[in-house]
Scaffold this motif. Structure first.
Motif, short mmCIF file in Angstrom:
data_model
loop_
_atom_site.label_atom_id
_atom_site.label_comp_id
_atom_site.label_asym_id
_atom_site.label_seq_id
_atom_site.Cartn_x
_atom_site.Cartn_y
_atom_site.Cartn_z
N ILE A 1 -11.98 1.71 -5.14
CA ILE A 1 -10.86 0.76 -5.20
C ILE A 1 -11.37 -0.65 -5.55
CG2 ILE A 1 -8.84 -0.10 -3.95
CD1 ILE A 1 -9.25 2.27 -1.98
N PRO A 2 -10.83 -1.22 -6.63
CA PRO A 2 -11.28 -2.57 -7.00
C PRO A 2 -10.71 -3.62 -6.05
CG PRO A 2 -9.54 -1.84 -8.47
CD PRO A 2 -9.82 -0.69 -7.54
N LYS A 3 -11.33 -4.77 -6.03
CA LYS A 3 -10.88 -5.88 -5.21
C LYS A 3 -9.40 -6.18 -5.51
CE LYS A 3 -12.29 -10.65 -4.48
NZ LYS A 3 -13.07 -11.71 -5.08
N GLY A 4 -8.59 -6.24 -4.47
CA GLY A 4 -7.17 -6.53 -4.65
C GLY A 4 -6.35 -5.33 -5.09
N GLY A 5 -7.00 -4.19 -5.32
CA GLY A 5 -6.27 -3.00 -5.78
C GLY A 5 -5.99 -2.02 -4.67
N THR A 6 -5.32 -0.93 -5.02
CA THR A 6 -5.07 0.12 -4.01
C THR A 6 -5.62 1.44 -4.52
OG1 THR A 6 -3.00 1.10 -4.80
CG2 THR A 6 -2.82 -0.96 -3.57
N GLY A 7 -5.79 2.37 -3.58
CA GLY A 7 -6.19 3.73 -3.94
C GLY A 7 -5.01 4.46 -4.56
N TYR A 8 -5.27 5.66 -5.01
CA TYR A 8 -4.23 6.48 -5.66
C TYR A 8 -3.01 6.64 -4.76
CZ TYR A 8 -2.43 10.54 -8.30
OH TYR A 8 -1.66 11.41 -9.05
N CYS A 9 -3.24 6.75 -3.45
CA CYS A 9 -2.14 6.92 -2.50
C CYS A 9 -1.30 5.66 -2.35
CB CYS A 9 -2.69 7.34 -1.13
SG CYS A 9 -3.89 6.16 -0.49
N GLY A 10 -1.81 4.53 -2.81
CA GLY A 10 -1.08 3.26 -2.69
C GLY A 10 -1.21 2.65 -1.30
N LEU A 11 -1.81 3.38 -0.39
CA LEU A 11 -1.85 2.95 1.01
C LEU A 11 -3.12 2.20 1.35
CD1 LEU A 11 -2.55 3.92 4.22
CD2 LEU A 11 -0.21 3.27 3.61
N ARG A 12 -4.23 2.73 0.85
CA ARG A 12 -5.52 2.11 1.17
C ARG A 12 -5.81 1.05 0.12
NH1 ARG A 12 -10.00 4.69 3.88
NH2 ARG A 12 -9.28 3.36 5.55
N LYS A 13 -6.20 -0.12 0.58
CA LYS A 13 -6.43 -1.22 -0.36
C LYS A 13 -7.63 -2.06 0.07
CE LYS A 13 -3.03 -3.69 2.31
NZ LYS A 13 -1.64 -3.92 2.51
N VAL A 14 -8.18 -2.78 -0.91
CA VAL A 14 -9.35 -3.61 -0.61
C VAL A 14 -8.91 -5.06 -0.44
CG1 VAL A 14 -11.51 -4.54 -1.54
CG2 VAL A 14 -11.02 -2.11 -1.73
N GLU A 15 -9.23 -5.60 0.73
CA GLU A 15 -8.92 -7.00 1.01
C GLU A 15 -10.10 -7.60 1.74
OE1 GLU A 15 -4.10 -6.85 1.66
OE2 GLU A 15 -5.36 -7.58 3.30
N ASN A 16 -10.53 -8.75 1.33
CA ASN A 16 -11.66 -9.43 1.96
C ASN A 16 -12.88 -8.52 2.13
OD1 ASN A 16 -9.99 -11.68 2.24
ND2 ASN A 16 -9.20 -10.92 4.19
N GLY A 17 -13.14 -7.74 1.10
CA GLY A 17 -14.35 -6.91 1.13
C GLY A 17 -14.26 -5.69 2.03
N ARG A 18 -13.05 -5.35 2.50
CA ARG A 18 -12.93 -4.18 3.37
C ARG A 18 -11.77 -3.30 2.92
NH1 ARG A 18 -12.68 -5.43 9.56
NH2 ARG A 18 -13.14 -3.23 9.57
N ILE A 19 -11.87 -2.00 3.25
CA ILE A 19 -10.73 -1.12 2.94
C ILE A 19 -9.76 -1.16 4.12
CG2 ILE A 19 -9.96 1.23 2.50
CD1 ILE A 19 -12.37 1.77 0.94
N LYS A 20 -8.53 -1.50 3.82
CA LYS A 20 -7.50 -1.56 4.84
C LYS A 20 -6.40 -0.55 4.53
CE LYS A 20 -8.47 -6.32 5.89
NZ LYS A 20 -7.98 -7.69 5.98
N GLY A 21 -5.55 -0.32 5.51
CA GLY A 21 -4.44 0.61 5.31
C GLY A 21 -4.73 1.94 6.00
N GLY A 22 -3.84 2.34 6.91
CA GLY A 22 -3.99 3.64 7.56
C GLY A 22 -5.00 3.67 8.68
#
Ligand code: SF4
Ligand code: SF4
Length: 368
Positions: free
Chosen positions: A71-92
């Motif tokens: 997942i690129p910075k500011g983007g989301t995974g295919y599921c749309g739920l997991r996303k990268v913010e401040n260098g970490r994967i968030k969501g779920g």
């Protein structure tokens, strides 16, 4: 009435959205794959979801499912739920479940109801409150608002409008919803996979709270999760008397891709792995399979191959054949016919399966 763009066959069992009939998909899949891929891309764009699993070389890897997103910075995974913010994967994560939940009085129309403790009392007294259906008890149904597949016939597609919602429920809040009358939790959606960290934590908290009573942990899933999460799910279900219900959507790689936008390889591999757990607790059933009978696509040929696969692992694995209702991108197909369902049941039994069931019978139509 749709027309196959390859053989020009016209039929009400050819979907306009897919644009090809089952026979041509099976025979010419590699040739028509790019067009089918476009159908999926288009359907995802409509909901603001990534059109393909992100694969950025600098992206952060999410290892939860078969999509193996980077997942690129500011983007989301295919599921749309997991996303990268401040260098970490968030969501779920455990404190940020994107879900809704409700209580379903038992016995219910759950996929496993025809063989499980809640619907039949099997496993009594250790795993069921009564020798028959658990009247007076209820299931906590947990609907996660994201998915790792892209099924064009999704029977619950409205969740896609909630994938980006900022409303969050913590695993503790979900576990607190388990009360004295709750005897099972069923995680579904969408799919529990993108939020498995939340579900595992909620299950542990709920089981701790219910340590003197029965609380079964069950999953309804596309089965494409990766380790170590598959084992963690299985362990919770095994110990609690619950089950894992895996949707085996199609056998042929092309048909599966056309319907769901992804290969079925991981699902089949995981199903086989889970079948190795059955001897640890044959009753109540630990592993179940289901297949939605999509007219024109999930035909007897698909069911025969799926049933042969299941029977080769263990002929006692319960198999539920579910009636399809026209929905979402496959809204132009008819409802499953009684003849289609009965033929599929017979073919599955001929392959050796001993517990085959037709679900959603109220939806069955007389013929196409
Ligand atoms: S859960 Fe699956 S689809 Fe979602 S970001 Fe992770 S790997 Fe991608
Ligand atoms: S959640 Fe599990 S125990 Fe409860 S009704 Fe469904 S399959 Fe049965």
């Amino acid at each position: 009435m749709g027309t196959c763009q390859y053989c020009v066959k016209e039929a009400n069992t050819v979907s306009d959205a897919i644009g090809y009939c089952a026979d041509c998909i099976r025979t010419h899949f590699e040739e028509i794959r790019p067009e089918i891929k476009q159908v999926h891309r288009h359907s995802r764009k409509a909901y603001g979801l990534p059109e393909e699993p992100p694969a950025s070389s600098e992206g952060m890897p999410c290892g939860l499912c078969i999509q193996k997103c980077r997942i690129p910075k500011g983007g989301t995974g295919y599921c749309g739920l997991r996303k990268v913010e401040n260098g970490r994967i968030k969501g779920g994560r455990p404190h940020e479940g994107n879900l809704s939940f409700y209580y379903d009085p038992l016995p219910t129309n759950c996929v496993g109801d025809f063989v499980c403790p809640g619907g039949t009392g099997c496993g009594y007294p250790r795993y069921a409150h009564s020798k028959g259906p658990e009247y007076g008890h209820k299931n906590l149904a947990v609907f996660y608002h994201a998915c790792s597949f892209n099924c064009l016939y999704c029977q619950n597609y409205h969740y896609k409008e909630k994938t980006f919602s900022s409303l969050k429920i913590t695993s503790k809040e979900l576990a607190d919803a388990v009360d004295d009358a709750t005897s099972c939790i069923c995680y579904f959606g969408g799919d529990p996979t993108p939020q498995i960290l939340h579900a595992l934590k909620a299950s542990k908290l709920a089981l701790k709270k219910a340590d003197k009573t029965i609380l079964r942990i069950c999953w309804e899933t596309n089965g494409a999760i990766r380790e170590p999460f598959l084992t963690k799910m299985a362990d919770l279900s095994m110990k609690s008397g619950g089950c894992i219900k895996i949707d085996l959507k199609a056998w042929d790689e092309g048909i599966h891709y056309a319907l769901c936008g992804v290969t079925n390889q991981k699902t089949l591999e995981n199903f086989e792995t889970l079948s190795g757990w059955i001897s640890e607790r044959p009753d109540p059933p630990f592993l179940l399979a289901s297949t939605l009978l999509v007219p024109g696509y999930v035909d007897e040929r698909e069911v025969e191959a799926i049933a042969g696969f299941i029977a080769g692992l263990d002929p006692e694995i319960p198999y539920s054949l579910l009636a399809f209702y026209p929905h979402f991108y496959l809204h132009d197909l008819p409802t499953t016919s009684r003849r289609h369902a009965i033929c599929c049941k017979e073919v599955a039994e001929r392959k050796g399966l001993r517990r085959v069931h037709i679900g959603n019978v109220h939806l069955l139509c007389e013929d196409y």
